[in-house]
Design a protein around this motif. Structure first.
Motif, mmCIF file in Angstrom:
data_model
loop_
_atom_site.group_PDB
_atom_site.id
_atom_site.type_symbol
_atom_site.label_atom_id
_atom_site.label_comp_id
_atom_site.label_asym_id
_atom_site.label_seq_id
_atom_site.Cartn_x
_atom_site.Cartn_y
_atom_site.Cartn_z
ATOM 1 N N THR A 175 74.025 -12.521 82.954
ATOM 2 C CA THR A 175 73.257 -13.241 81.873
ATOM 3 C C THR A 175 71.666 -13.239 82.190
ATOM 4 O OG1 THR A 175 75.214 -14.719 81.339
ATOM 5 C CG2 THR A 175 73.118 -15.169 80.274
ATOM 6 N N ILE A 176 71.019 -12.703 81.227
ATOM 7 C CA ILE A 176 69.496 -12.727 81.362
ATOM 8 C C ILE A 176 68.991 -13.709 80.068
ATOM 9 C CG2 ILE A 176 67.546 -11.328 81.384
ATOM 10 C CD1 ILE A 176 69.173 -9.074 82.498
ATOM 11 N N ASN A 177 68.265 -14.350 80.704
ATOM 12 C CA ASN A 177 67.657 -15.544 79.638
ATOM 13 C C ASN A 177 66.317 -15.026 79.065
ATOM 14 O OD1 ASN A 177 70.033 -17.146 79.735
ATOM 15 N ND2 ASN A 177 69.092 -18.274 81.307
ATOM 16 N N LYS A 178 66.072 -15.729 77.916
ATOM 17 C CA LYS A 178 64.826 -15.150 77.221
ATOM 18 C C LYS A 178 63.601 -15.576 78.384
ATOM 19 C CE LYS A 178 61.719 -15.096 73.667
ATOM 20 N NZ LYS A 178 61.320 -14.036 74.296
ATOM 21 N N GLY A 179 62.731 -14.918 78.675
ATOM 22 C CA GLY A 179 61.711 -15.051 79.761
ATOM 23 C C GLY A 179 61.744 -14.806 81.140
ATOM 24 N N ASP A 180 63.364 -14.449 81.327
ATOM 25 C CA ASP A 180 63.546 -14.116 82.809
ATOM 26 C C ASP A 180 62.797 -12.870 83.336
ATOM 27 O OD1 ASP A 180 65.056 -16.072 83.436
ATOM 28 O OD2 ASP A 180 67.246 -15.058 83.393
ATOM 29 N N PHE A 181 62.566 -13.124 84.524
ATOM 30 C CA PHE A 181 61.946 -11.613 85.445
ATOM 31 C C PHE A 181 63.160 -11.210 86.198
ATOM 32 C CE2 PHE A 181 57.874 -9.159 86.332
ATOM 33 C CZ PHE A 181 58.732 -8.311 86.948
ATOM 34 N N VAL A 182 63.953 -10.260 85.942
ATOM 35 C CA VAL A 182 65.136 -10.132 86.780
ATOM 36 C C VAL A 182 64.886 -8.606 87.541
ATOM 37 C CG1 VAL A 182 67.544 -9.613 86.739
ATOM 38 C CG2 VAL A 182 66.466 -10.985 85.069
ATOM 39 N N SER A 183 65.054 -8.756 88.877
ATOM 40 C CA SER A 183 64.956 -7.636 89.534
ATOM 41 C C SER A 183 66.404 -7.194 90.047
ATOM 42 C CB SER A 183 63.995 -7.674 90.886
ATOM 43 O OG SER A 183 62.598 -7.987 90.516
ATOM 44 N N PHE A 184 66.197 -5.790 90.061
ATOM 45 C CA PHE A 184 67.518 -5.049 90.461
ATOM 46 C C PHE A 184 67.411 -4.356 91.851
ATOM 47 C CE2 PHE A 184 67.891 -5.678 86.158
ATOM 48 C CZ PHE A 184 69.157 -6.132 85.780
ATOM 49 N N ILE A 185 68.197 -4.714 92.789
ATOM 50 C CA ILE A 185 67.703 -3.868 94.056
ATOM 51 C C ILE A 185 69.119 -3.517 94.512
ATOM 52 C CG2 ILE A 185 67.926 -6.049 95.626
ATOM 53 C CD1 ILE A 185 65.341 -4.834 96.988
ATOM 54 N N GLY A 186 69.166 -2.556 95.388
ATOM 55 C CA GLY A 186 70.236 -1.913 95.896
ATOM 56 C C GLY A 186 70.210 -0.368 96.253
#
Ligand SMILES: Nc1ncnc2c1ncn2[C@@H]1O[C@H](COP(=O)(O)OP(=O)(O)OP(=O)(O)O)[C@@H](O)[C@H]1O
Ligand SMILES: Nc1ncnc2c1ncn2[C@@H]1O[C@H](COP(=O)(O)OP(=O)(O)OP(=O)(O)O)[C@@H](O)[C@H]1O
Ligand SMILES: Cc1ncc(C[n+]2csc(CCO)c2C)c(N)n1
Ligand SMILES: [Mg+2]
Ligand SMILES: [Mg+2]
Lengths: 309, 281, 264, 307, 264
Positions: free
Chosen positions: C36-47
């Motif tokens: 779940t990504i909320n409004k205003g989130d800064f989500v990084s994906f790493i792998g």
């Protein structure tokens, strides 16, 4: 599979369109013949019909429709007429046990094919040599390349008789003059493609060999040549089709003795449109087979080299 | 014999000068890039002249460059008439019609995958029909004047342009297309802003190939019937009169017109596809 | 502005599966992905390479169809959101069109979305300023360094008002100094506009420095192995990277990564 | 055996029956000659082949040969098996043409390649211009078939009595739909199908002797063909490798050809030559020859062959 | 083996200048560069994009001619050294030939240098072992991941006995975990063979971890702004990166870099 269905559909549409086109194309000839045979035609007289619209004539003389598909010397032969002629001059000949009779397209196709293959071999050889020279010598690059382009703006059909006469004068006759004309048409795509291919290695790949202190010769065999293979095959496919046209053009001024070109010409002299069309299709089928064959070779070679995924 | 030896000398001399120029410090300047092929051509002409004279080749077999130049100068108005008839009326009009038709067809095929799958193989087959066979048929259908020549040209240029344009319109990278997707761009927006510009280098490839085909096609068609003017007409009748100098003068016109036509299209290409790596140099 | 708790979900993925059919058989690029990504989130994906980061981002932008599970964007399907032009997408390579100069590249989405001419110019100048490319608008992509191209492509994604910004390794090709600088800029922009950002990276410090949420992924099949909520404040000076919290989160990410790294 | 290469001016057909018969019946062999016959084509000029040394002797229409001579290629007529011309114009009757004066405003197909001169001098004799317009004729360069007439792209076309005219009839047209003008009847006939060799080669007595034997055997072939047209046509058919010729067509061609060769024993009649030259000199603006040629024929060979 | 002081100079550059003539006028890629590299040194080059790192490496390998100053390699000109096949060069991208499988790619230099067949096979197996690619010799480049390709290209440079190994950002495209692993391997190899290594990188930790000498460069014109001798021991476990010395050197490098970074 999807492709097959699509091709068949397109073919069906084309054939339907072709049959339809036979009506306006052939109606005048059919009406003139019908009139001579005593049928009632509106309007009367070929001269009166000359400037009338074909569609109107078809509508006004509907009894003649079937005849437009079975004329002896139609302006546009119907598909089945061409197919029947093709069969009569190939398959039927084989069944009769004389595939190499001079009325057989197999015989004429072979005559043209042999000149095509010889010319293609010569043209490809010349093209590759020129390309190697152009890539390795700046002088050749700068001076030969523009003139190679100019050479292709010269209409071959004007040059062909002269080439043949000049070769006659040095005692060369038979298959070679045709092959030379066919080589003249096929060397150009090979040069262009091969130059592109030999130059396709990037700076890094070339530098790698420099750090090994590889000679120009080693560089050619280890890098440039393998890198050029995909380009080579692409241009070979264009080249072999050009070769075939060259061989046919070469047959016209050599007395049109035998070969598909002779069939085309013969058909044209005697108004045998069906014969022209069948020779045309034979040529196109031959070209398609040659290109397909090169495609197979390409796939095998590139696969062996590990270049196709 | 003297002349033959001289010809060999001239050849070596020309080559030597070119080698000096091409490997010299100025070799990348525009001047040298023009000069080298010119020197090569002039050398070729000189060798031709010397060999024809030296080996006493009869004029009816191969005229010398000087003979050809004289014939050229003496028949300027005739050559001009022929040029108008064959190049402007036949080749150019056929070229424009054929290329436009192919272009429109390519767009249709680009929109329908079914048509593309179906038409491309059939198109390749039709493109393999030798022109010496189709020309007489088209002369029979479209008459003796330039219309039939234009028809031959249309048939000849159609497929190279079609195949290249279809390939070009599919040339965009997945990323470039995805970008348009994220903008929710319409078909025509992505056509004009992405696919068309990306296809231009390919389209021009087809257009360039077609320039030489167009002229050659128009000339060849005139061999199978024409009014009493035209480059192909002149060539075929002059051979009969053994006016080989006239034949070659027409060939020179053909080569000039063909090269200039090619050059003009290449120039437009340079202007429109300045951004392509092959043009950035 | 800093601690306003925004719990409105923008992107919701439930049991997402994606299988590519290839010549060598099916490749499971995403397996049972929940996020779940909320409004205003800064989500990084790493792998590690091939774990499905790009694929996941593409699913969010409706560039790829999942083969199982479901995903909603603002309560709609991704495709509906795409039609409403909800996305700004920055690709791994810059993907500028070589036949347009920088200005016209940046104006491309504006033309397509029908902005007026005056509006286009205004926005162009704003984003040029933002990525510090003013003065280069007339240059063509190949006349710029890789870093400048990447900045232009970021500007292009910022020029229009997309709520959701998806960035696929945007700074991969840049050197550390430039990267630091752009990281700072991006954070500022994010703080100012309250956009929701999805960000793919290979760099652990970058992920930790930028994100409110770090998603660690693992390959074969591609899946999420860890989701780390960052306790760092929204305001982040560069030297926050020497703080113990930072080092701790970085450590946790590294451990997560290492665990997913079987062979290769 | 001595080798002789003969260049024809067209593809294999009964027009050249005499030579094929001589070959097939062994007449050349009897003269100790090893003859190879080279078929021609639409754009091969036999004089050019001769000049290049690709052939020793050739067949040609005299206008073309004289033009080549003026171009500096010294061709000499050594025998003339064809006495009369088979060239004619064939018109649709329904165009209203009844006489040359009616050509005005009509479209006419003409063979070029040096064969246009008889037509041009005929028109200039009639005072009709050949560059279109209502008072002139529109000239088309006709290909080598009869389509332009059948398709009504032209009102008249050039035909040979022995070939194209037959094709017109073959396609179902009856003779009374047509009007024909034979050049022979119009007084503008030029000599066709003569045997030519190069002047300098003729100075060699050995070559002369070879030609004497060649002409003797060829004329024997011609006379045999005249007498046995059916067999001659079959021989031609056998020698056609293209398989495009039909039996019926060659049979009829042979019959018509026999009419043209009748009356010639191979010797050129100087009066015919003079008439041809007069016709050519009377041509329009761009004349094929500008002055009466000297030494363009010789009787040496035929005299020796026929004595 | 660890503290053998090797002061024999392998590469000496004195007042090196290199100017490229381009359409937009001359570009000074190197200005007044002075550097001595001793036998057994591991020298890293670091600096912003376009500062001339690649160019300098290329000058050493005689792939580029300097326009001023002089450079000697083992007392010879670089070109003479090249003819003696003194260099193993690893390019920024892997640069494997797609038509050769891994084994034949690695054997390419051996073929060109005329090694016997038996020798070729022996060396192939050795280096495959070294870069942990045994079992993949029959694969083609496009069948391997980017990291494996890069390892193959390193193996290719190691297969023959070059004294000097020049590596241009060999690990740029790899993720951190793989990168760490290869860094360790490279250090081991270097310790074992005592090769002289020139190494270009964008990563400060990588440079510090690997080198005995770090050369910091700066652009417009490309020049050397700092040369940092590392006091770290030759034996370096991965966690040396948390030691104070390490962090101090890294700091110095970062400062040097920042100083050279005027704009851009
Ligand atoms: N179009 C496609 N067809 C088939 N397989 C694909 C496709 N796109 C991606 N894959 C596969 O799906 C898996 C995930 O790929 P993806 O590009 O999402 O990885 P990534 O995490 O972005 O890797 P990287 O860090 O290298 O960019 C990989 O195994 C890849 O080979
Ligand atoms: N062949 C060339 N022609 C002209 N200019 C060049 C050439 N090669 C490099 N340059 C220029 O020289 C300068 C130094 O380039 P170089 O490739 O050495 O940089 P770099 O430090 O390796 O950069 P990066 O980190 O991006 O690889 C740059 O400004 C570049 O544009
Ligand atoms: C190229 C060329 N075209 C026409 C003729 C004249 N000609 C001689 S025989 C013949 C056909 C008879 O059916 C014609 C037209 C020629 N000599 N060469
Ligand atoms: Mg990715
Ligand atoms: Mg570099």
């Amino acid at each position: 599979m999807k492709t097959l269905i699509a091709v068949l559909t397109v073919l069906a549409v084309i054939i339907a369109f072709w049959y339809a086109a036979c009506l306006p194309m052939n109606i005048k000839g059919v009406l003139t013949q019908a009139e001579r045979a005593g049928a009632e035609v509106v309007p009367v007289g070929a001269k009166e019909r000359r400037d009338l619209g074909e569609i109107g004539l078809v509508l006004g003389n509907q009894f003649a429709i079937a005849a437009t598909w079975s004329q002896d010397r139609p302006r546009l032969p119907a598909p089945h007429q061409v197919a029947v002629e093709l069969w009569k001059t190939t398959g039927a000949m084989v069944l009769k046990g004389k595939p190499m009779s001079k009325r057989s397209l197999i015989f004429h196709g072979w005559v043209t094919l042999s000149a095509t293959l010889l010319g293609f071999a010569m043209g490809t050889g010349l093209g590759i040599l020129l390309a190697v020279g152009i890539v390795h010598s700046k002088v050749m690059d700068m001076s030969v390349m523009p003139w190679a382009i100019v050479s292709q703006t010269i209409p071959i059909i004007a040059l062909a008789p002269m080439i043949i006469v000049v070769l006659y004068s040095v005692g060369v006759q038979g298959i070679l003059p045709k092959a030379i004309i066919s080589a003249y048409l096929s060397f150009f795509p090979v040069v262009v493609g091969m130059v592109k291919g030999l130059r396709s290695p990037d700076a890094m790949q070339l530098d790698l060999l420099r750090t090994y202190n590889a000679s120009a010769n080693q560089g050619f065999w280890a890098l440039r040549l393998p890198a050029s293979m995909p380009y080579l095959f692409t241009s070979l496919k264009i080249g072999i089709a050009a070769s075939l046209v060259g061989a046919i053009v070469g047959e016209l001024p050599t007395g049109a003795v035998a070969g598909l070109g002779a069939r085309l010409l013969g058909g044209s002299y005697y108004g045998q449109t069906v014969q022209i069309w069948s020779a045309l299709f034979a040529a196109a089928i031959l070209a398609a087979c040659l290109v397909a064959l090169l495609g197979v070779i390409e796939r095998v070679v590139l696969k062996r080299m590990g270049m196709s995924a | 014999m003297m002349l033959v030896i001289l010809a060999a000398l001239v050849w070596c001399g020309g080559w030597w000068v070119n080698a000096r120029l091409a490997n010299g410090p100025q070799s990348d300047s525009r001047g040298v890039q023009l000069l080298v092929p010119v020197i090569f051509g002039v050398t070729l002409l000189l060798v031709w002249q010397l060999l024809v004279k030296g080996l006493q080749i009869p004029m009816v077999i191969l005229p010398s460059p000087v003979d050809i130049a004289v014939a050229f100068g003496a028949n300027l108005s005739k050559l001009w008439q022929d040029f108008l008839q064959t190049f402007v009326k036949g080749a150019l009009s056929g070229y424009v019609m054929g290329c436009s038709a192919a272009f429109l067809m390519a767009i249709v095929m680009d929109r329908s995958d079914f048509l593309r799958r179906g038409l491309l193989p059939v198109g390749n087959f039709v493109a393999a029909l030798p022109i010496v066979g189709t020309a007489p048929i088209l002369v029979m259908w479209f008459g003796f004047d330039w219309h039939s020549k234009a028809a031959v040209v249309v048939v000849m240029v159609f497929f190279p342009v079609l195949v290249n344009t279809v390939a070009g319109l599919r040339e965009t990278s997945a990323m470039q297309r995805d970008l348009m997707q994220t903008y929710a761009a319409s078909y025509w927006q992505s056509f004009f802003k992405l696919r068309l510009p990306a296809a231009l280098p390919f389209v021009f490839n087809g257009l360039k190939i077609s320039t030489t085909l167009a002229l050659v096609g128009a000339i060849v068609a005139e061999f199978f019937g024409s009014p009493t003017v035209g480059m192909g007409f002149r060539i075929s009748t002059s051979v009969g009169k053994l006016s080989l100098d006239m034949v070659w003068a027409e060939i020179v016109v053909a080569a000039l017109a063909g090269s200039m036509f090619y050059g003009a299209v290449a120039m437009v290409e340079k202007i429109l596809t300045f951004w392509h790596p092959s043009q950035r140099g | 502005m800093t601690t306003e708790t925004t719990t409105q979900a923008v992107i919701e993925a439930r049991n997402l599966d994606l299988v590519f059919q290839t010549n060598d058989g099916p490749v499971q690029a995403l397996r049972d992905v929940n996020l779940t990504i909320n409004k205003g989130d800064f989500v990084s994906f790493i792998g590690p390479s091939g774990c499905g980061k790009t694929t996941f981002l593409r699913v969010m932008a409706a560039l790829e169809q999942p083969t199982g599970g479901e995903i909603t964007v603002n309560g709609m399907t991704p495709d509906e959101a795409r039609r409403q032009r909800a996305y700004g997408y920055v690709f791994q390579a810059s993907g500028l069109y070589p036949w347009r100069n920088i200005a016209r590249n940046i104006k491309l989405p504006l033309e397509i979305m029908g902005y007026t001419k005056a509006e286009r110019e205004k926005r162009l100048n704003e984003v040029l300023e933002l990525v510090e490319l003013s003065g280069f608008e007339g240059k063509y992509p190949w006349q710029l360094s890789g870093g400048m191209q990447q900045r232009a492509s970021i500007a292009r994604a910022l020029a229009f008002d997309a709520d959701i910004l998806l960035m696929d390794e945007p700074f991969g090709a840049l050197d550390e100094i430039v990267r630091d600088h752009l990281n700072e800029q991006l954070l500022k922009l994010w703080a100012r506009t309250n956009k929701t950002i999805g960000f793919v990276t290979h760099s652990i410090p970058e992920a930790v420095y930028l994100s409110t949420k770090i998603v660690v992924m693992s390959p074969r099949p591609g899946r999420i192995t860890d989701v780390i909520e960052s306790p760092l404040p929204k305001e982040r000076p560069l030297d926050i990277r020497d703080s113990p919290e930072f080092i701790e989160i970085a450590h946790r990410v590294r451990e997560g990564l290492r665990a997913g790294h079987g062979d290769d | 055996a001595d080798e002789v290469r003969l260049q024809l001016q067209w593809v294999t057909q009964a027009q050249f029956a005499g030579y094929y018969v001589a070959l097939d019946k062994g007449f050349y062999g009897e003269e100790d000659l090893d003859v190879s016959i080279l078929p021609g084509g639409p754009d091969i000029a036999p004089p050019q082949v001769l000049a290049g040394g690709g052939a020793d002797v050739m067949l040609n229409w005299m206008p073309s040969a004289l033009a080549a001579r003026e171009k500096g290629l010294p061709l000499v007529n050594i025998a003339q098996p064809f006495k009369s011309s088979g060239l004619m114009l064939t018109c649709w009757k329904d165009t209203g043409i009844t006489s040359p004066a009616d050509f005005k405003g009509k479209t006419i197909g003409v063979w070029f390649f040096g064969n246009e001169y008889p037509f041009l001098s005929w028109m200039s004799k009639e005072g009709i211009s050949t560059d279109g317009g209502p008072d002139g004729v529109t000239v088309l360069k006709q290909g080598f078939n009869v389509d332009p007439l059948l398709q009504r792209q032209a009102d008249c076309i050039s035909t040979m009595t022995y070939n194209e005219y037959g094709q017109v009839l073959d396609s179902g047209v009856s003779e009374d739909e047509l009007v024909t003008f034979k050049y022979e009847d119009m007084g503008v006939a030029t000599l066709e199908d003569g045997i030519y060799a190069l002047e300098d080669k003729l100075e060699d007595p050995k070559f002369q002797d070879k030609m004497v034997r060649f002409v003797r055997a060829s004329m024997k072939g011609w006379k045999y063909a005249e007498a046995n047209p059916g067999e001659a046509a079959d021989i031609v058919l056998e020698n056609d490798a293209s398989g495009a010729q039909t039996e019926a067509h060659q049979q009829r061609m042979m019959v018509e050809i026999a009419k043209l060769t009748a009356g010639s024993n191979g010797t050129l009649d100087p009066a015919d030559f003079d008439r041809t030259v007069a016709t050519l000199l009377g041509g329009g603006s761009d004349p094929v020859i500008t002055k009466t040629p000297e030494g363009a024929w010789t009787h040496i060979i035929t005299d020796a062959a026929l004595k």
